[in-house]
Design an enzyme around this catalytic site. Structure first.
Site, PDB file in Angstrom:
ATOM      1  N   TYR A   1      10.383 -17.221  16.081  1.00 42.27           N
ATOM      2  CA  TYR A   1       9.145 -16.798  15.420  1.00 42.27           C
ATOM      3  C   TYR A   1       8.263 -17.961  14.972  1.00 42.27           C
ATOM      4  CZ  TYR A   1      11.160 -12.117  14.596  1.00 42.27           C
ATOM      5  OH  TYR A   1      11.670 -10.865  14.739  1.00 42.27           O
TER       6      TYR A   1
ATOM      7  N   SER B   1      10.959 -13.381  23.792  1.00 43.67           N
ATOM      8  CA  SER B   1      10.476 -13.708  22.446  1.00 43.67           C
ATOM      9  C   SER B   1      11.425 -13.082  21.447  1.00 43.67           C
ATOM     10  CB  SER B   1       9.085 -13.115  22.222  1.00 43.67           C
ATOM     11  OG  SER B   1       9.170 -11.715  22.008  1.00 43.67           O
ATOM     12  N   ASP B   2      11.452 -13.598  20.233  1.00 45.38           N
ATOM     13  CA  ASP B   2      12.100 -12.835  19.175  1.00 45.38           C
ATOM     14  C   ASP B   2      11.232 -11.592  18.938  1.00 45.38           C
ATOM     15  OD1 ASP B   2      13.775 -11.962  17.161  1.00 45.38           O
ATOM     16  OD2 ASP B   2      13.924 -13.909  16.198  1.00 45.38           O
ATOM     17  N   CYS B   3      11.797 -10.601  18.215  1.00 46.84           N
ATOM     18  CA  CYS B   3      11.127  -9.306  18.210  1.00 46.84           C
ATOM     19  C   CYS B   3       9.798  -9.318  17.465  1.00 46.84           C
ATOM     20  CB  CYS B   3      12.088  -8.247  17.705  1.00 46.84           C
ATOM     21  SG  CYS B   3      13.413  -8.060  18.909  1.00 46.84           S
TER      22      CYS B   3
ATOM     23  N   ALA C   1       7.490 -11.395  18.011  1.00 47.26           N
ATOM     24  CA  ALA C   1       6.982 -12.759  17.805  1.00 47.26           C
ATOM     25  C   ALA C   1       5.616 -12.953  18.464  1.00 47.26           C
ATOM     26  CB  ALA C   1       7.975 -13.780  18.348  1.00 47.26           C
TER      27      ALA C   1
END
Ligand SMILES: *[C@@H]1O[C@H](CO)[C@@H](O)[C@H](O)[C@H]1NC(C)=O
Ligand SMILES: *[C@@H]1O[C@H](CO)[C@@H](O)[C@H](O)[C@H]1NC(C)=O
Ligand SMILES: *[C@@H]1O[C@H](CO)[C@@H](O)[C@H](O)[C@H]1NC(C)=O
Length: 797
Positions: free
Chosen positions: A289, A320-322, A324
């Site tokens: 993030y 990506s992170d969730c 992000a």
């Protein structure tokens, strides 16, 4: 029958579990599991739809289904058949089905940090509500790390991969891409997710990453049995990079801009990721993030494409992170529009977005000319290649390697035994005055067990856990040794704002021995929850001290917590005889604790992080610098740089026996790079040179081995991790005080002695980063250090 196995066979209970998903937008839901037996009796009558199914001749004959072709050709063929809209809906974690090509829905998001896990409030790739209701839950990673046993890490990951594939084969999974391991360096003791990591050392974390990835992905790694890149399941190194602050005071991970020096980046933050890719062969990476030096990780071309794919040779997909990606425009204001954010990430080299943002905004980014279809094709090529490596485009996968794994391969006695082995070997004995432990099995007639962590199964598994096969709490574990146990929770909750002192004192006074099971849980340290202090919550310390005063004999303090706590009060209190740190020890944790207390197992774990005094909290968590700055009163971080007082140091851990070390022989005492062929070495008088300027022949010639004798001087057999450090003379120019360069474990009977060979590669192990981020070799004396033994090595350059 061995009585220590009884709880495995007989206990039945309900487990409450909260899962905190890696996203802001999703609220946490609490739900209940009833795990009477891991596996339902009736056979599975559902079968997931497979791509390239033989039963579907119309699609089976498509070129991308031809398994004789190279994967990259198959992926290219598949992508060439897709419309722009179809392509766009492959860029999100919930990748849409493409029925006209026989391609089912795919979920990229699954979790397997220390056992196959599940995100509860969102549907991820693993469902535990069909044939298989539970999976083996190993200790939380921070405890497994303290075994310093790379082979054990590998075996655990292999079991996790086996159970994951079994779930898939049974139709209980719709994804085989796991977002584990978490290999960020545990930089600050307050980090709520430090528990998920292997600790604060770059080498330890790197080696953990390699073992985990190789184990879970199966035998497709270089040198493994399957050389074609075939994956048992896919593993993902996260979170690239310098992510180790969740939510602390006014700061959060979504907008935090980590200011990281090139020097720290080179020898602290990046090495685990480099190893995860280069040596582990990971097929996934997650970008974090946060921003690093002003650039959001997922929008950083230099990081994702130049470094990961270029320098490290990463071949796989980047998620990506969730959510992000949505942050880049909406919160970080790095992009000026949704479309620009889409362009940043796709051109940086990210492939799939956890969340829905790319699904919502990619079409208009194409229409506005911000991204081209070829940017999307680049990402899809990585995505479909990984799905193909997983065998998901080979029709029914039962004929593939791992295709025969089934419910019979989940929660097996062997797997649960390995969870017990990991917990037993990970638990760290921090204090044992007057050899209070182990307690006698025969002479101990009664116990008082007190504390908020003594009887809560949920606490054992930490975060990112699935429903365990058969959790055993410390209270239950102790009951397998002593029938007469009085239990009191002592505190109202883990926060311990109220203590039931009267009741606790009463049972403490009456018992032969008192065991206090204290610490933290996910209410105190977790995702989105960093700590603001390092002490035991609320009245816990006061409860412990008062109970210790009242008890007949010195008490035993067991700590369940991921991050370190300042337990100086207990360390110095003679009425507190022993302290055990048990992390979050997984489903068999309560048994492991009892086995150690009663001497069925000799503890050998060693701390993978520095335990700082509470005073450390004056250091802002946001200060990313590893190196100390005395002029500003900044103490530095981790054993490599921190100069202040410690409660317990990195590598600390006692056992019921004593080990002695001796350097027996070292194959080179003098390493001469002076006459070495240097590729671009110009300054003859320099005291240090860039390691990249040393030829590979010279590096090869510099390698040496160190033979170390280890002797068990005690009366009890034990398994012991031996840690080899290197220290230079002085700490000039940001040199670490010392640095771990190798570790091995050895099992020794009482009075037994063994020789361990350490292979040392000076071009890797003697290097340290300079301020420009280049790894340098220095001339002078380097000392190999094991315990109290040192051996000097001289380098000339
Ligand atoms: C299992 O859970 C998934 C995800 O929540 C849901 O879609 C599915 O209907 C459930 N299946 C059963 C058999 O309960
Ligand atoms: C994408 O659009 C849907 C439907 O309008 C909305 O619910 C969702 O929040 C959007 N996603 C993001 C990340 O903005
Ligand atoms: C316990 O304390 C933590 C951290 O201060 C807080 O977030 C949490 O809500 C508290 N829990 C309870 C049950 O009071």
């Amino acid at each position: 029958m061995d009585s220590t196995l009884l709880p495995f066979l007989h206990s039945k209970f309900t487990m409450t579990k909260t899962f905190i998903p890696a996203t802001t937008t999703i609220t946490t839901i609490i739900f209940f599991f009833l795990t009477t037996s891991a596996i339902a009796a009736q056979p599975s009558n559902h079968r997931p739809p497979y791509s390239c199914d033989a039963a579907d001749p119309a699609t089976r004959s498509l070129r991308f289904c031809d398994t004789s072709l190279p994967i990259s050709e198959r992926a290219r063929d598949l992508i060439s058949r897709l419309t722009l809209d179809e392509k766009i809906f492959q860029l999100v974690n919930k990748a849409a089905a493409i029925p006209r090509l026989g391609i089912p829905y795919y979920e990229w998001w699954s979790e397997a940090l220390h056992g196959v896990a599940q995100a509860i409030s969102v549907e991820t790739g693993i469902l535990f509500n069909r044939t298989i209701k539970a999976a083996t839950s190993f200790p939380q990673v921070i405890l497994t790390a303290s075994t310093f046993d790379a082979d054990l890490w590998y075996r655990i990951a292999k079991v996790i991969g086996t159970e994951a594939r079994a779930l898939y084969n049974e139709g209980d999974a719709i994804g085989m891409t796991f977002w584990s391991p978490n290999i960020n360096i545990y930089r600050d003791p307050r980090w709520g997710r430090g528990q998920e990591t292997p600790g604060e050392d770059p080498l330890l974390t790197s080696n953990y990453a390699v073992s985990f990835v190789r184990g879970i992905q199966g035998d497709g790694f270089e040198g493994g049995k399957l050389s074609d890149g075939h994956l048992q399941v896919s593993s993902c190194c996260k979170h690239l990079t310098a992510y180790d602050l969740d939510k602390w005071k006014g700061f959060n991970r979504f907008t935090f801009d980590a200011k990281v020096t090139k020097q720290d980046m080179a020898d602290t933050f990046q090495p685990p990721f480099k190893s995860c890719v280069e040596k582990g062969g990971a097929s996934g990476i997650m970008c974090a993030y946060n921003l690093v030096n002003g650039i959001p990780n997922c929008a950083d071309y230099n990081l994702l494409t130049k470094t990961a794919r270029g320098d490290w040779g990463f071949k796989g997909y980047i998620t990506s992170d969730c959510d992000a990606v949505s942050l880049i425009f909406e919160q970080q204001k790095y992009a000026k529009s949704h479309e620009e954010a889409v362009a940043f990430v796709l051109k940086a080299g990210m492939d799939v977005n956890c969340g829905s943002y790319l699904g919502n905004h990619t079409k208009s980014a194409v229409e506005k000319g911000k991204v081209s279809e070829s940017d999307i094709d680049r990402a899809l090529h990585n995505l479909f290649s990984v799905r193909m490596r997983l065998g998901l485009f080979n029709g029914n996968p039962t004929a593939l390697p791992y295709g025969q794994l089934s419910r019979n391969d989940v929660c097996t006695p062997e797997h649960r035994g390995l969870a017990l082995e990991a917990a037993r070997h990970g638990i760290v004995l921090l204090k044992n005055s007057g050899n209070l432990l182990p307690l006698s099995k025969t002479k101990t007639k009664s116990l008082a067990v007190i504390g908020p962590n003594a009887a809560v199964a949920k606490t054992l598994v930490g975060n990112y856990a699935g429903p365990p096969c058969n959790p055993i709490t410390p209270l239950e574990g102790l009951k397998s040794y002593v029938k007469n146990i009085e239990f009191n929770q002592g505190c109202d909750t883990i926060n311990c704002t109220f203590i039931s002192l009267g009741e606790s004192l009463k049972i403490a006074e009456a018992a032969d021995y008192v065991i206090l099971v204290m610490g933290l849980n996910q209410d105190r340290e977790s995702e989105e929850l960093d700590r603001v202090d390092l002490v035991l919550p609320g009245e816990q310390a006061s409860l412990v001290t008062n109970v210790a005063k009242a008890a007949k004999k010195p008490v035993i303090l067991v700590l369940l917590c991921g991050g370190p706590v300042d337990v100086s009060f207990a360390k110095h209190d003679p009425k507190i005889g022993s302290i055990l740190w048990a992390g979050y020890p997984g489903e068999a944790g309560g048994q492991a604790i009892a086995d150690i207390i009663f001497g069925a197992h000799n503890p050998g774990g060693r701390l993978p992080v520095t335990w700082y005094p509470n005073d450390f909290i004056k250091v802002p968590m946001t200060d990313m610098r590893m190196r100390p700055d005395p002029s500003q009163g900044y103490p530095g971080r981790t054993y490599r740089f921190y100069r202040g007082e410690k409660v317990f140091e990195f590598g600390y851990g006692l056992s019921y026996t004593k080990y002695a070390y001796k350097f027996l022989s070292v194959s080179q005492r003098v390493i001469n790079f002076k006459n070495a062929h240097l590729i671009s070495y110009e300054q003859e008088s320099a005291k240090s040179i860039s390691i990249s300027d040393i030829s590979s022949e010279s590096c090869e010639k510099a390698k040496f081995s160190a033979a170390v004798g280890v002797k068990n001087h005690g009366k009890m057999a034990g398994k012991h991790p031996v840690l080899l450090f290197l220290r230079g003379d002085g700490d000039a120019d940001g040199r670490p005080t010392k640095q771990l360069v190798g570790f091995q474990t050895v099992s020794l009977d009482a009075n037994e002695e063994a020789t361990l060979e350490f292979q040392v590669n000076p071009c890797e192990d003697f290097g340290r980063a300079n301020e420009e981020g280049s790894m340098m070799m220095e001339s002078g004396t380097h000392h190999l250090v094991i315990g109290d033994q040192e051996y000097a090595i001289h380098t000339y350059i």
